[in-house]
Write a protein that holds these residues in place. Sequence first.
Motif, PDB file in Angstrom:
ATOM      1  N   ARG A 166     109.000 -45.531 -83.105  1.00 15.27           N
ATOM      2  CA  ARG A 166     110.126 -45.494 -82.436  1.00 15.27           C
ATOM      3  C   ARG A 166     110.577 -44.238 -81.528  1.00 15.27           C
ATOM      4  NH1 ARG A 166     114.116 -49.149 -83.056  1.00 15.27           N
ATOM      5  NH2 ARG A 166     116.008 -47.908 -83.276  1.00 15.27           N
ATOM      6  N   ALA A 167     110.120 -43.059 -82.191  1.00 17.44           N
ATOM      7  CA  ALA A 167     110.367 -41.907 -81.574  1.00 17.44           C
ATOM      8  C   ALA A 167     109.434 -41.696 -80.355  1.00 17.44           C
ATOM      9  CB  ALA A 167     109.793 -40.725 -82.395  1.00 17.44           C
ATOM     10  N   ILE A 168     108.215 -42.313 -80.472  1.00 12.51           N
ATOM     11  CA  ILE A 168     107.216 -42.145 -79.330  1.00 12.51           C
ATOM     12  C   ILE A 168     107.814 -43.075 -78.217  1.00 12.51           C
ATOM     13  CG2 ILE A 168     104.877 -42.779 -78.518  1.00 12.51           C
ATOM     14  CD1 ILE A 168     104.120 -41.500 -81.290  1.00 12.51           C
ATOM     15  N   ARG A 169     108.317 -44.486 -78.720  1.00 10.83           N
ATOM     16  CA  ARG A 169     108.806 -45.307 -77.571  1.00 10.83           C
ATOM     17  C   ARG A 169     110.168 -44.859 -76.904  1.00 10.83           C
ATOM     18  NH1 ARG A 169     113.332 -49.206 -78.113  1.00 10.83           N
ATOM     19  NH2 ARG A 169     112.699 -49.537 -80.468  1.00 10.83           N
ATOM     20  N   PHE A 170     110.777 -44.204 -77.517  1.00 13.43           N
ATOM     21  CA  PHE A 170     112.068 -43.775 -76.767  1.00 13.43           C
ATOM     22  C   PHE A 170     111.702 -42.752 -75.995  1.00 13.43           C
ATOM     23  CE2 PHE A 170     114.740 -45.307 -80.606  1.00 13.43           C
ATOM     24  CZ  PHE A 170     115.171 -46.381 -79.864  1.00 13.43           C
ATOM     25  N   ALA A 171     110.948 -41.809 -76.350  1.00 12.10           N
ATOM     26  CA  ALA A 171     110.474 -40.677 -75.327  1.00 12.10           C
ATOM     27  C   ALA A 171     109.784 -41.487 -74.083  1.00 12.10           C
ATOM     28  CB  ALA A 171     109.453 -39.904 -76.151  1.00 12.10           C
ATOM     29  N   THR A 172     108.895 -42.470 -74.379  1.00  9.80           N
ATOM     30  CA  THR A 172     108.591 -43.271 -73.143  1.00  9.80           C
ATOM     31  C   THR A 172     109.557 -43.773 -72.336  1.00  9.80           C
ATOM     32  OG1 THR A 172     106.360 -43.337 -74.629  1.00  9.80           O
ATOM     33  CG2 THR A 172     106.511 -44.606 -72.594  1.00  9.80           C
ATOM     34  N   GLN A 173     110.386 -44.673 -73.137  1.00  8.86           N
ATOM     35  CA  GLN A 173     111.275 -45.540 -72.361  1.00  8.86           C
ATOM     36  C   GLN A 173     112.335 -44.312 -71.423  1.00  8.86           C
ATOM     37  OE1 GLN A 173     112.942 -47.792 -75.516  1.00  8.86           O
ATOM     38  NE2 GLN A 173     112.185 -49.628 -74.626  1.00  8.86           N
ATOM     39  N   LEU A 174     112.530 -43.308 -72.120  1.00  9.25           N
ATOM     40  CA  LEU A 174     113.914 -42.555 -71.665  1.00  9.25           C
ATOM     41  C   LEU A 174     113.168 -41.234 -70.662  1.00  9.25           C
ATOM     42  CD1 LEU A 174     116.178 -42.951 -74.682  1.00  9.25           C
ATOM     43  CD2 LEU A 174     116.476 -44.344 -72.572  1.00  9.25           C
ATOM     44  N   GLY A 175     112.008 -40.879 -70.800  1.00 17.14           N
ATOM     45  CA  GLY A 175     111.466 -39.744 -70.392  1.00 17.14           C
ATOM     46  C   GLY A 175     112.181 -38.610 -71.080  1.00 17.14           C
ATOM     47  N   LEU A 186     106.104 -36.099 -87.141  1.00 17.56           N
ATOM     48  CA  LEU A 186     105.306 -37.090 -86.724  1.00 17.56           C
ATOM     49  C   LEU A 186     103.785 -36.987 -86.959  1.00 17.56           C
ATOM     50  CD1 LEU A 186     106.536 -37.616 -82.968  1.00 17.56           C
ATOM     51  CD2 LEU A 186     107.111 -39.234 -85.115  1.00 17.56           C
ATOM     52  N   LYS A 187     103.177 -35.846 -86.353  1.00 17.07           N
ATOM     53  CA  LYS A 187     101.712 -35.497 -86.532  1.00 17.07           C
ATOM     54  C   LYS A 187     101.344 -35.268 -87.979  1.00 17.07           C
ATOM     55  CE  LYS A 187      99.956 -32.550 -83.780  1.00 17.07           C
ATOM     56  NZ  LYS A 187      99.769 -31.203 -83.051  1.00 17.07           N
ATOM     57  N   LYS A 188     102.383 -34.885 -88.845  1.00 16.51           N
ATOM     58  CA  LYS A 188     101.993 -34.827 -90.484  1.00 16.51           C
ATOM     59  C   LYS A 188     102.089 -36.047 -91.212  1.00 16.51           C
ATOM     60  CE  LYS A 188     103.667 -32.296 -94.592  1.00 16.51           C
ATOM     61  NZ  LYS A 188     104.911 -31.314 -94.855  1.00 16.51           N
ATOM     62  N   MET A 189     102.918 -37.034 -90.709  1.00 18.09           N
ATOM     63  CA  MET A 189     103.192 -38.192 -91.658  1.00 18.09           C
ATOM     64  C   MET A 189     102.853 -39.663 -90.973  1.00 18.09           C
ATOM     65  SD  MET A 189     106.996 -37.274 -92.895  1.00 18.09           S
ATOM     66  CE  MET A 189     106.743 -38.295 -94.308  1.00 18.09           C
ATOM     67  N   TYR A 190     102.097 -39.547 -89.660  1.00 18.48           N
ATOM     68  CA  TYR A 190     101.697 -40.819 -89.087  1.00 18.48           C
ATOM     69  C   TYR A 190     101.069 -41.859 -90.054  1.00 18.48           C
ATOM     70  CZ  TYR A 190      96.935 -39.450 -88.463  1.00 18.48           C
ATOM     71  OH  TYR A 190      95.369 -39.146 -88.726  1.00 18.48           O
ATOM     72  N   LEU A 191     100.393 -41.366 -91.097  1.00 19.32           N
ATOM     73  CA  LEU A 191      99.600 -42.358 -91.669  1.00 19.32           C
ATOM     74  C   LEU A 191     100.540 -43.012 -92.715  1.00 19.32           C
ATOM     75  CD1 LEU A 191      96.534 -40.092 -93.190  1.00 19.32           C
ATOM     76  CD2 LEU A 191      96.703 -41.955 -91.436  1.00 19.32           C
ATOM     77  N   ARG A 192     101.890 -42.590 -92.771  1.00 19.82           N
ATOM     78  CA  ARG A 192     102.744 -43.530 -93.588  1.00 19.82           C
ATOM     79  C   ARG A 192     103.094 -44.844 -92.632  1.00 19.82           C
ATOM     80  NH1 ARG A 192     105.344 -43.955 -98.040  1.00 19.82           N
ATOM     81  NH2 ARG A 192     107.373 -44.139 -97.167  1.00 19.82           N
ATOM     82  N   LEU A 193     102.292 -44.931 -91.693  1.00 19.70           N
ATOM     83  CA  LEU A 193     102.478 -46.163 -90.768  1.00 19.70           C
ATOM     84  C   LEU A 193     101.728 -47.442 -91.491  1.00 19.70           C
ATOM     85  CD1 LEU A 193     102.326 -45.036 -87.009  1.00 19.70           C
ATOM     86  CD2 LEU A 193     104.200 -46.737 -87.904  1.00 19.70           C
ATOM     87  N   GLU A 194     100.704 -46.889 -92.221  1.00 14.76           N
ATOM     88  CA  GLU A 194      99.653 -47.959 -92.995  1.00 14.76           C
ATOM     89  C   GLU A 194     100.699 -48.901 -93.827  1.00 14.76           C
ATOM     90  OE1 GLU A 194      97.237 -45.313 -94.905  1.00 14.76           O
ATOM     91  OE2 GLU A 194      95.770 -45.517 -93.139  1.00 14.76           O
ATOM     92  N   ILE A 195     102.031 -48.621 -94.177  1.00 14.43           N
ATOM     93  CA  ILE A 195     102.726 -49.547 -95.344  1.00 14.43           C
ATOM     94  C   ILE A 195     103.541 -50.662 -94.196  1.00 14.43           C
ATOM     95  CG2 ILE A 195     102.733 -48.036 -97.015  1.00 14.43           C
ATOM     96  CD1 ILE A 195     105.846 -47.499 -96.506  1.00 14.43           C
TER      97      ILE A 195
END
Length: 463
Positions: A166-175, A186-195
């Motif tokens: 969502r952080a990346i999505r909002f950054a993309t949508q809103l500029g 984000l860089k430290k915890m992205y593997l949490r997406l596996e759940i």
Amino acid sequence: MNELEILKIIGRIADNNNISVWAVGGFVRDSILEKSVKDIDFAVVGDGPNFARKVARELKTRSIVIYEKFGTAMVDVQDFKLEFVGTRKESYQENSRNPIVSQTDLDEDLLRRDFTINAIAYGLNKNNFGEIYDPLEGQKDIEKKLIRTPLDPALTFKDDPLRIMRAIRFATQLGFDIEPPTFQALKKMYLRLEIISQERITDELKKILDAPKPSIGFELLDEVGVLQLILPEMTTMKGVEQRKGYHHKDVFQHTLMVIDNVAAVSDNFDLRFTALVHDIGKPITKRFVEGTGWTFHGHEEIGARMLPKICHRLKLPNQLLKYAEKLTRLHLRPINLSKESVTDSAMRRLLFQAGDDIDDLLILCRADITSGNPQRVKKHLSNFDFVVQRMQEVEEKDRMRAFQSPVRGDEIINACGLKPGPKVGKLKKMIEEAILDGIIPNEHDAAFQYLLKIKDHENSVLY
């Protein structure tokens, strides 16, 4: 009924029931950004579903869905979607996305939200209607164009890892930019997406692709590490290899340019997704040929064959898979025609193969013309425009779009004394080939006469 009228009605219902209700989330954020919104979230200091029932009765709508387990309710009225949630706080276990929920006040409710820009409340009761309540300074972050979490970002992303997407999505949508501590988390915890379920991840990926400039999101997904997790085929596109004075384009950067080019002229999600994957076969087919340089022969076919696995993993519909396979296989054809003497037969075959998707194919092919050399781009676009013009001429003359044999199967059966079977299909194919080769026009009478001519021919492939 407009949004202001809905807000006033909900505020009146709240006052009549002595309940404090606030508009929150994306509605408030987008209103500050002066964007029109049809989805409105409400924080109810009390029982959200029970209040939603009162709203549905007042608005005379039966379109209400209650999610008792989550303490939420959805009410549809006209073209508005209204979501009601009781103010709450949540706690999570390490390997679960199912929160332990308890009721709380508005301040704690705002703290549990994903980002400060979504943690602004808009008063609806008579004593505060239209007032902004912003204890976490989300308005300042909107002014700064900044994505920031209300709490320690590590805790925010641990509680709900989908917030990474969502952080990346909002950054993309809103500029907007992602503030450094949040980005590092984000860089430290992205593997949490596996759940997180694939469906929820893909939903965020779709929203990134639907943004005005999708490349922003894919650059961020790559930098954070998420792209390698959800679409590793794209990360293999990165880099430029040089040998004996020859080098090739960075296929990853080229792909991002193609997506943005498509997004500039089309809102079609299927076409944007195809732009994302159209060169997915290049890393596998890359070869160095002495005296020629780098080649990617057959990458369109290899790429198309890779798509079933990718689409299955992303839980994308079969209709999108078939569309993306077709355009990936065909995406070099119009550009290659611009390098050859263009025959009507070649044009007919391309129109036949692309069918109703020919316009989308041409958008993709035009978007695929990228180079750091403006003169080269200008030359290729000029050649491509010539091909498109010739294609339009052939289309107008031969009516090839959605083409099929003018002679139906039952006519072939009756004229040739056949029974239903493969011979009928072969005769239809021969008629279609004759039209594509320009031997006969795309007309019923001419096609039927051709059928009579070939049905008993001694050299026919049928007998």
